[in-house]
Write an enzyme that holds these catalytic residues in place. Structure first.
Site, PDB file in Angstrom:
ATOM      1  N   TYR A 158       0.833  -1.207   0.000  1.00 13.65           N
ATOM      2  CA  TYR A 158       0.000   0.000   0.000  1.00 13.65           C
ATOM      3  C   TYR A 158       0.868   1.257   0.000  1.00 13.65           C
ATOM      4  CZ  TYR A 158      -3.933   3.006   1.446  1.00 13.65           C
ATOM      5  OH  TYR A 158      -4.898   3.980   1.515  1.00 13.65           O
ATOM      6  N   LYS A 162       0.903   4.096  -2.874  1.00 11.63           N
ATOM      7  CA  LYS A 162       0.539   5.481  -2.598  1.00 11.63           C
ATOM      8  C   LYS A 162       1.701   6.444  -2.863  1.00 11.63           C
ATOM      9  CE  LYS A 162      -3.767   4.991  -1.525  1.00 11.63           C
ATOM     10  NZ  LYS A 162      -4.772   5.437  -2.526  1.00 11.63           N
TER      11      LYS A 162
END
Length: 257
Positions: A158, A162
């Site tokens: 993640y 991001k």
């Protein structure tokens, strides 16, 4: 007086991952701002609540189903949006998933799925939509990053996704700026959503305690709401924000490096 590109551009916005949470809040805000909103999620049926909320408030919205990591589905969805709502000149790349785990426990599938939805999905959606913005000589792209881009235990996939969204955003700003298209990113901190509730459950902590702990570490002493992100997205897509591009705004209740 000749109309500016902004005045003649289509008032159609696409919001991905808009069935709930941040995406739903952004979709509702843009509809209130006067956009016809394409509410996109994996299953169109799941978008019903968002579409109903918009239409009951007097706005215009329609649901579209697509796996944003699938090129054919993205192409089909964008074509359907153009036919029903008009050429999109605003794109909010919000769709995302989590598959949290420590690195030594993380599977290749965990990695590929998260990078696929966030990065590949944003790439495919943007590639499919940018031509309508270029034709209109006006467009707004807003990508959802996260404070996790700075690193977060148990989120190697993640965090990488991001952080990648920030580089993607800055490159879009460079490539598309001469066509009147801006690209910016929002990096939320702790936002009260189903996703953060699921994280608390996975950690074996009550959601209320989880939120209290997050608020205690936030300078404004509260957790964020989806509407906080929606307000920032609303700013980025305005005509008045046309000189703001390639920026990452941390909407996190305090400073982030």
């Amino acid at each position: 007086m000749t109309d500016t590109p902004a005045r003649t551009a289509s008032r159609t916005a696409i919001v991905t991952g808009a069935a709930r949470g941040i995406g739903a809040a952004v979709a509702k805000r843009l509809a209130a701002d006067g956009f016809a909103v394409a509410v996109v999620d994996l299953d169109a049926e799941n978008c019903g609540d968002t579409v109903t909320a918009i239409t009951e408030a007097g706005g215009t919205a329609a649901a579209f189903g697509a796996d944003v990591s699938d090129a054919d589905q993205v192409t089909a969805a964008v074509e359907a949006i153009v036919e029903r709502l008009g050429p999109p000149t605003v794109l909010i790349n919000n769709a995302g998933i989590t598959r949290d785990n420590l690195l030594f426990k993380m599977t290749e599938q965990d990695w590929d799925m998260v990078l696929g939805v966030h990065l590949r999905g944003s790439f495919l959606m943007t590639r499919a939509v940018q031509k309508y913005m270029v034709d209109a000589k006006w467009g707004r792209i807003v990508n959802l990053s996260s404070t996790s881009a700075l690193g977060n235990r148990g989120q190697a996939n993640y965090s990488a996704a991001k952080a990648g969204m920030q580089g993607f955003t800055k490159t879009l700003a460079i490539e598309l700026g001469k066509f009147g298209v801006t690209a910016n990113a929002i990096a939320p901190g702790f936002i009260e959503t189903e996703m953060t509730a699921q994280t608390a459950e996975r950690m074996g902590v009550s959601f209320e305690d989880f939120k209290k702990g997050a608020a205690a570490m936030t300078p404004v002493n509260r957790v964020g709401q989806p509407e906080d992100i929606a307000a920032t997205a609303s700013f980025f897509v305005r005509e008045e924000a046309g000189f703001v591009s390639g920026q990452v705004i941390y909407v996190a209740g305090g400073p982030r490096d």
